[in-house]
Design a protein around this motif. Structure first.
Motif, PDB file in Angstrom:
ATOM      1  N   GLU A 173     -11.635  -4.994  -2.994  1.00  0.00           N
ATOM      2  CA  GLU A 173     -10.436  -4.652  -3.751  1.00  0.00           C
ATOM      3  C   GLU A 173      -9.203  -5.173  -3.037  1.00  0.00           C
ATOM      4  OE1 GLU A 173     -10.682  -0.464  -3.640  1.00  0.00           O
ATOM      5  OE2 GLU A 173     -12.325  -0.321  -5.108  1.00  0.00           O
ATOM      6  N   PRO A 174      -8.410  -6.042  -3.695  1.00  0.00           N
ATOM      7  CA  PRO A 174      -7.177  -6.528  -3.060  1.00  0.00           C
ATOM      8  C   PRO A 174      -6.165  -5.405  -2.919  1.00  0.00           C
ATOM      9  CG  PRO A 174      -7.284  -7.246  -5.351  1.00  0.00           C
ATOM     10  CD  PRO A 174      -8.604  -6.591  -5.034  1.00  0.00           C
ATOM     11  N   THR A 175      -5.556  -5.292  -1.743  1.00  0.00           N
ATOM     12  CA  THR A 175      -4.589  -4.214  -1.498  1.00  0.00           C
ATOM     13  C   THR A 175      -3.250  -4.739  -0.989  1.00  0.00           C
ATOM     14  OG1 THR A 175      -5.485  -3.922   0.723  1.00  0.00           O
ATOM     15  CG2 THR A 175      -6.378  -2.523  -1.010  1.00  0.00           C
ATOM     16  N   GLY A 176      -3.161  -6.030  -0.752  1.00  0.00           N
ATOM     17  CA  GLY A 176      -1.928  -6.601  -0.229  1.00  0.00           C
ATOM     18  C   GLY A 176      -0.919  -6.888  -1.335  1.00  0.00           C
ATOM     19  N   SER A 177       0.290  -7.279  -0.956  1.00  0.00           N
ATOM     20  CA  SER A 177       1.330  -7.632  -1.915  1.00  0.00           C
ATOM     21  C   SER A 177       2.236  -8.670  -1.287  1.00  0.00           C
ATOM     22  CB  SER A 177       2.148  -6.389  -2.298  1.00  0.00           C
ATOM     23  OG  SER A 177       2.839  -5.910  -1.159  1.00  0.00           O
ATOM     24  N   ALA A 178       3.109  -9.252  -2.100  1.00  0.00           N
ATOM     25  CA  ALA A 178       4.008 -10.276  -1.589  1.00  0.00           C
ATOM     26  C   ALA A 178       4.922  -9.736  -0.498  1.00  0.00           C
ATOM     27  CB  ALA A 178       4.855 -10.842  -2.743  1.00  0.00           C
ATOM     28  N   THR A 179       5.278  -8.463  -0.608  1.00  0.00           N
ATOM     29  CA  THR A 179       6.170  -7.877   0.399  1.00  0.00           C
ATOM     30  C   THR A 179       5.465  -7.726   1.747  1.00  0.00           C
ATOM     31  OG1 THR A 179       5.545  -5.646  -0.296  1.00  0.00           O
ATOM     32  CG2 THR A 179       7.475  -6.619  -1.355  1.00  0.00           C
ATOM     33  N   ALA A 180       4.131  -7.829   1.755  1.00  0.00           N
ATOM     34  CA  ALA A 180       3.385  -7.665   2.993  1.00  0.00           C
ATOM     35  C   ALA A 180       3.258  -8.965   3.775  1.00  0.00           C
ATOM     36  CB  ALA A 180       1.989  -7.125   2.684  1.00  0.00           C
ATOM     37  N   VAL A 181       3.719 -10.080   3.204  1.00  0.00           N
ATOM     38  CA  VAL A 181       3.520 -11.381   3.840  1.00  0.00           C
ATOM     39  C   VAL A 181       4.128 -11.463   5.232  1.00  0.00           C
ATOM     40  CG1 VAL A 181       4.052 -13.840   3.688  1.00  0.00           C
ATOM     41  CG2 VAL A 181       3.150 -12.630   1.694  1.00  0.00           C
ATOM     42  N   PRO A 182       5.408 -11.104   5.435  1.00  0.00           N
ATOM     43  CA  PRO A 182       5.960 -11.199   6.795  1.00  0.00           C
ATOM     44  C   PRO A 182       5.195 -10.348   7.803  1.00  0.00           C
ATOM     45  CG  PRO A 182       7.717 -10.908   5.184  1.00  0.00           C
ATOM     46  CD  PRO A 182       6.428 -10.646   4.470  1.00  0.00           C
ATOM     47  N   SER A 214     -22.141   4.678  13.296  1.00  0.00           N
ATOM     48  CA  SER A 214     -21.774   4.528  11.886  1.00  0.00           C
ATOM     49  C   SER A 214     -20.337   4.032  11.779  1.00  0.00           C
ATOM     50  CB  SER A 214     -21.926   5.871  11.162  1.00  0.00           C
ATOM     51  OG  SER A 214     -21.508   5.767   9.818  1.00  0.00           O
ATOM     52  N   VAL A 215     -20.130   2.977  10.992  1.00  0.00           N
ATOM     53  CA  VAL A 215     -18.804   2.392  10.810  1.00  0.00           C
ATOM     54  C   VAL A 215     -18.404   2.514   9.345  1.00  0.00           C
ATOM     55  CG1 VAL A 215     -17.393   0.305  11.015  1.00  0.00           C
ATOM     56  CG2 VAL A 215     -19.213   0.746  12.689  1.00  0.00           C
ATOM     57  N   ARG A 216     -17.209   3.024   9.107  1.00  0.00           N
ATOM     58  CA  ARG A 216     -16.664   3.138   7.761  1.00  0.00           C
ATOM     59  C   ARG A 216     -15.191   2.726   7.771  1.00  0.00           C
ATOM     60  NH1 ARG A 216     -21.236   3.462   7.198  1.00  0.00           N
ATOM     61  NH2 ARG A 216     -22.552   5.097   6.260  1.00  0.00           N
ATOM     62  N   TYR A 217     -14.717   2.205   6.646  1.00  0.00           N
ATOM     63  CA  TYR A 217     -13.312   1.821   6.527  1.00  0.00           C
ATOM     64  C   TYR A 217     -12.689   2.584   5.367  1.00  0.00           C
ATOM     65  CZ  TYR A 217     -14.527  -1.994   9.657  1.00  0.00           C
ATOM     66  OH  TYR A 217     -14.964  -2.729  10.736  1.00  0.00           O
ATOM     67  N   ARG A 218     -11.500   3.142   5.633  1.00  0.00           N
ATOM     68  CA  ARG A 218     -10.796   3.908   4.614  1.00  0.00           C
ATOM     69  C   ARG A 218      -9.325   3.520   4.586  1.00  0.00           C
ATOM     70  NH1 ARG A 218     -14.100   7.757   2.783  1.00  0.00           N
ATOM     71  NH2 ARG A 218     -15.832   8.463   4.109  1.00  0.00           N
ATOM     72  N   LEU A 219      -8.673   3.893   3.501  1.00  0.00           N
ATOM     73  CA  LEU A 219      -7.226   3.732   3.414  1.00  0.00           C
ATOM     74  C   LEU A 219      -6.558   4.980   3.975  1.00  0.00           C
ATOM     75  CD1 LEU A 219      -7.011   2.126  -0.148  1.00  0.00           C
ATOM     76  CD2 LEU A 219      -7.076   0.987   2.087  1.00  0.00           C
ATOM     77  N   ALA A 220      -5.258   4.919   4.160  1.00  0.00           N
ATOM     78  CA  ALA A 220      -4.534   6.020   4.802  1.00  0.00           C
ATOM     79  C   ALA A 220      -4.669   7.331   4.041  1.00  0.00           C
ATOM     80  CB  ALA A 220      -3.066   5.646   4.954  1.00  0.00           C
ATOM     81  N   ASP A 221      -4.866   7.260   2.705  1.00  0.00           N
ATOM     82  CA  ASP A 221      -4.982   8.479   1.912  1.00  0.00           C
ATOM     83  C   ASP A 221      -6.386   9.065   1.940  1.00  0.00           C
ATOM     84  OD1 ASP A 221      -6.384   6.683   0.387  1.00  0.00           O
ATOM     85  OD2 ASP A 221      -5.101   6.822  -1.397  1.00  0.00           O
ATOM     86  N   GLY A 222      -7.296   8.438   2.705  1.00  0.00           N
ATOM     87  CA  GLY A 222      -8.651   8.945   2.834  1.00  0.00           C
ATOM     88  C   GLY A 222      -9.645   8.313   1.885  1.00  0.00           C
ATOM     89  N   ALA A 223      -9.160   7.549   0.907  1.00  0.00           N
ATOM     90  CA  ALA A 223     -10.061   6.903  -0.043  1.00  0.00           C
ATOM     91  C   ALA A 223     -10.832   5.772   0.635  1.00  0.00           C
ATOM     92  CB  ALA A 223      -9.265   6.354  -1.226  1.00  0.00           C
ATOM     93  N   ALA A 224     -12.083   5.574   0.218  1.00  0.00           N
ATOM     94  CA  ALA A 224     -12.876   4.476   0.766  1.00  0.00           C
ATOM     95  C   ALA A 224     -12.201   3.155   0.436  1.00  0.00           C
ATOM     96  CB  ALA A 224     -14.286   4.524   0.193  1.00  0.00           C
ATOM     97  N   GLY A 225     -12.175   2.246   1.406  1.00  0.00           N
ATOM     98  CA  GLY A 225     -11.538   0.948   1.206  1.00  0.00           C
ATOM     99  C   GLY A 225     -12.496  -0.186   1.521  1.00  0.00           C
ATOM    100  N   THR A 226     -12.394  -1.268   0.771  1.00  0.00           N
ATOM    101  CA  THR A 226     -13.264  -2.423   0.993  1.00  0.00           C
ATOM    102  C   THR A 226     -12.499  -3.649   1.495  1.00  0.00           C
ATOM    103  OG1 THR A 226     -13.038  -3.105  -1.327  1.00  0.00           O
ATOM    104  CG2 THR A 226     -14.897  -1.666  -0.783  1.00  0.00           C
ATOM    105  N   ALA A 227     -11.235  -3.478   1.827  1.00  0.00           N
ATOM    106  CA  ALA A 227     -10.424  -4.625   2.256  1.00  0.00           C
ATOM    107  C   ALA A 227     -10.976  -5.284   3.507  1.00  0.00           C
ATOM    108  CB  ALA A 227      -8.975  -4.185   2.493  1.00  0.00           C
TER     109      ALA A 227
END
Length: 270
Positions: free
Chosen positions: A17-26, A193-206
């Motif tokens: 799932e893409p999570t980046g944005s143009a504002t994140a480029v710098p 065990s390795v898992r990746y999540r977003l800051a809100d606790g939701a599972a992330g695939t980035a």
């Protein structure tokens, strides 16, 4: 197909799932630059090999995650045992490698192609990595023997027995061959065990590095994601002699990396 060359159904298009944005480029550019500087530092220090203190290696591994913008939380057992140890984990991303290095500096079991990666390849090649020719079935007994030799010598060896990366929503079965080396050497196995999540606790695939994804594309996706958290759960050690064959040992280790992480101990390390 070789036993070293299993395939996962995950692909960047279907699973990531893409999570980046143009504002994140710098911000992403700064993070990528910081990672390049750290990798170049690793290349410069790699000729010193085993003379580098384990604590410095751990800090360098944590710095890689911190530089790319990933917060790391370690839960479970406070420290891996000393001496020969097979450290095994589920496999999602290239980030898994520095995460396991932050648990305990170890010799990595890796596919030969990694040694040809730009920048990172030279660091990996000089770090005592045990390379696998995954498409050569005849090389399997020799590879198992070399792993067992390293374990007998008191080294920790990190392996990802799934043999392929998954996106994190599902997990592959552990291949048995690497566990034969632990049995032959008479050393414990420690699942992680390795898992990746977003800051809100939701599972992330980035962070997933799957299918035909390129290393550069994965680096950029991670660098441009805000609030990515890596959860590393160090599970209980499986002592030598507790399993008589590699099939049951692989099954026990796989079970140890699956499921929801336990919260018996927590340390924020990056």
């Amino acid at each position: 197909m070789s036993v070293w060359l299993p395939s996962a159904p995950c692909t960047p298009k279907a699973c990531v799932e893409p999570t980046g944005s143009a504002t994140a480029v710098p911000r992403a550019v700064l993070r990528m630059t910081a990672v390049v500087v750290l990798v170049l530092t690793g290349i410069a220090l790699s000729p010193f090999g085993g003379r580098i203190p384990a604590g410095l290696v751990r800090r360098w591994c944590r710095a890689i995650a911190r530089a790319i913008g990933v917060q790391v939380r370690v839960t479970g057992t406070a420290a891996a045992p000393t001496g020969g140890l097979l450290l095994v984990a589920n496999h999602i991303s290239w980030l898994d490698i520095p995460l396991l290095g932050a648990v305990r500096p170890a010799r990595m079991l890796a596919k030969a192609e990694i040694g040809r990666w730009p920048l990172a390849g030279p660091v990996v090649a000089r770090s005592g990595v045990l390379f696998i020719e995954r498409d050569r079935l005849r090389a399997l007994p020799d590879t198992v023997a070399r792993i067992a030799e390293a374990l007998r010598a008191g080294s920790a060896v990190v392996a990802f027995p799934e043999g392929s990366t998954w996106c994190g929503r599902a997990q592959g079965h552990f291949r048995r061959a690497v566990f034969q080396a632990a049995l032959d050497a008479g050393v414990p196995v420690q699942p992680v065990s390795v898992r990746y999540r977003l800051a809100d606790g939701a599972a992330g695939t980035a962070a997933a590095f799957v299918g035909d994804d390129t290393l550069l594309a994965s680096l950029w996706r991670v660098a441009s994601t805000r609030g990515l958290v890596a959860e590393v759960e160090i599970r209980d050690v499986i002592p030598p002699g507790s399993h008589l064959d590699r099939r049951s040992l692989a099954r026990a280790a796989e079970s140890g990396t699956a499921g929801r992480p336990r919260r018996t101990h927590t340390a924020l390390v990056a």
